[in-house]
Design an enzyme around this catalytic site. Structure first.
Site, mmCIF file in Angstrom:
data_model
loop_
_atom_site.group_PDB
_atom_site.id
_atom_site.type_symbol
_atom_site.label_atom_id
_atom_site.label_comp_id
_atom_site.label_asym_id
_atom_site.label_seq_id
_atom_site.Cartn_x
_atom_site.Cartn_y
_atom_site.Cartn_z
ATOM 1 N N HIS A 36 0.697 -1.189 -0.107
ATOM 2 C CA HIS A 36 -0.031 0.147 0.095
ATOM 3 C C HIS A 36 0.867 1.303 0.109
ATOM 4 C CE1 HIS A 36 0.906 -0.165 4.247
ATOM 5 N NE2 HIS A 36 0.598 1.290 4.284
ATOM 6 N N GLY A 139 -1.426 -22.022 9.556
ATOM 7 C CA GLY A 139 -0.433 -23.026 10.346
ATOM 8 C C GLY A 139 0.893 -22.581 10.928
ATOM 9 N N LYS A 195 -4.913 -19.297 18.976
ATOM 10 C CA LYS A 195 -3.613 -19.399 19.044
ATOM 11 C C LYS A 195 -2.918 -18.037 19.614
ATOM 12 C CE LYS A 195 -1.245 -17.878 15.303
ATOM 13 N NZ LYS A 195 0.056 -17.188 15.405
ATOM 14 N N ASP A 248 0.020 -24.688 15.139
ATOM 15 C CA ASP A 248 0.382 -23.228 15.353
ATOM 16 C C ASP A 248 0.647 -22.726 16.647
ATOM 17 O OD1 ASP A 248 0.942 -20.742 14.023
ATOM 18 O OD2 ASP A 248 -1.119 -20.501 13.177
ATOM 19 N N GLU A 285 -1.260 -9.261 16.847
ATOM 20 C CA GLU A 285 -2.594 -9.643 16.576
ATOM 21 C C GLU A 285 -3.339 -10.017 17.710
ATOM 22 O OE1 GLU A 285 -4.140 -9.369 13.954
ATOM 23 O OE2 GLU A 285 -3.111 -9.295 12.110
#
EC number: 1.1.1.94
Length: 339
Positions: A36, A139, A195, A248, A285
């Protein structure tokens, strides 16, 4: 490179998007990588590597950089979106009018929609309509290892069998990258969100100094929470024993390449949330995912005590050690209990 005949257009030129683009190009495919920020894209083109995130991995000749979104999307019917979950919907709405009529979309984004906690498949359907084939890959994949060509394995799920087969053929490389197909579209998406949350908890535990026993217990009970929520959403419980679940989860909870784990360690050592985020310097995240997973659990009436205590630390100012002691002080119960 033929301007309109690339095997894949990758949307997102961060560390993971770049690593996936390199992997595809190394497989012999023509790949377009869009970012971007035109200045960042120009730097990638000039250096022919991602100096900021993957400085030791040169771009294959079949990898083309592009800062014009329309040009990038015209190059291939296959679109791989690799952007943070909180901008996923915005990016899809941006690309919708520029996509080819025969477009197919796959994402490597892990998480849920910001604020609502919706699965990304629902966000994609709302933004793109019901006709476009969708897929997700997830994963245990650290970008640096993937880009370096070290052995890696992931799960792939799709709404379209032909698209799934095509993607598996595009991505799979017998020398270093194994792609396992899985029909459980919900489960493969959900594992990547939960996770992240549990990894913050594992980091907190280690930051406090609780040791390997506590970390392993937290991972195991975290897997239970993941499976419990998945079952409520209609996922196949066996998915969470695969790459998108246990694989993961173990990776993110045990290796310091994980931003979520490092973030949690700082909190366990007494650092405040904002300072820890600033020190990481990239998107964590799991910070947003914690709020979203908790919202989803409440909506479906699923008890997730580890997730709840991590939420209390991140959003309510609770001390990490106090949160851990709350979990340890819970009433005795059967290990197989749903609560």
């Amino acid at each position: 490179m033929n301007q309109s005949n690339a095997s894949m257009t990758v949307i997102g030129a961060g560390s993971y998007g770049t690593a996936l683009a390199i992997t595809l190009a190394r497989n012999g495919h023509q790949v377009v990588l869009w970012g971007h920020d035109p200045k960042h894209v120009a730097t990638l083109e000039r250096d022919r590597c991602n100096v900021a995130f993957l400085p030791d991995v040169p771009f294959p000749d079949t990898l083309r950089l592009e800062s014009d979104l329309a040009t990038a999307l015209a190059a291939s019917r296959n679109i791989l979106v690799v952007v943070p979950s909180h901008v996923f919907g915005e990016v899809l709405r941006q690309i919708k009018p520029l996509m080819r009529p025969d477009a197919r979309l796959v994402w490597a984004t892990k998480g849920l929609e910001a604020e609502t906690g919706r699965l990304l498949q629902d966000v994609a359907r709302e933004a793109l309509g019901d006709d476009i084939p969708l897929a997700v890959i997830s994963g245990p994949t650290f970008a640096k290892e993937l880009a370096a060509g070290l052995p890696t394995a992931i799960s792939l799920a799709s709404t379209d069998e032909t698209f799934a087969d095509d993607l598996q053929e595009l991505l799979h490389c017998g020398k270093s990258f194994r792609v396992y197909s899985n029909p459980d579209f919900i489960g493969v998406q959900l594992g990547g969100a939960v996770k992240n949350v549990i990894a913050i908890g594992a980091g907190m535990s280690d930051g406090i100094g609780f040791g390997a026993n506590a970390r392993t217990a937290l991972i195991t009970r975290g897997l239970t929470e993941m499976s419990r929520l998945g079952a409520a959403l209609g996922a196949d419980p066996t998915t969470f024993m695969g790459m998108a679940g246990l694989g993961d989860l173990v990776l993110t909870c045990t290796d310091n390449q994980s931003r979520n784990r490092r973030f949690g360690m700082m909190l366990g050592q007494g650092m405040d949330v904002q300072s820890a985020q600033d020190k990481i310097g990239q998107v964590v995240e799991g910070y947003r995912n914690t709020k979203e997973v908790r919202e989803l659990a409440h909506r479906f009436g699923v008890e997730m005590p580890i997730t709840e205590e991590i939420y209390q630390v991140l959003y309510c100012g609770k001390n990490a050690r106090e949160a851990a002691l709350t979990l340890l002080g819970r009433a005795r119960k059967d290990e197989r209990s749903r609560h």
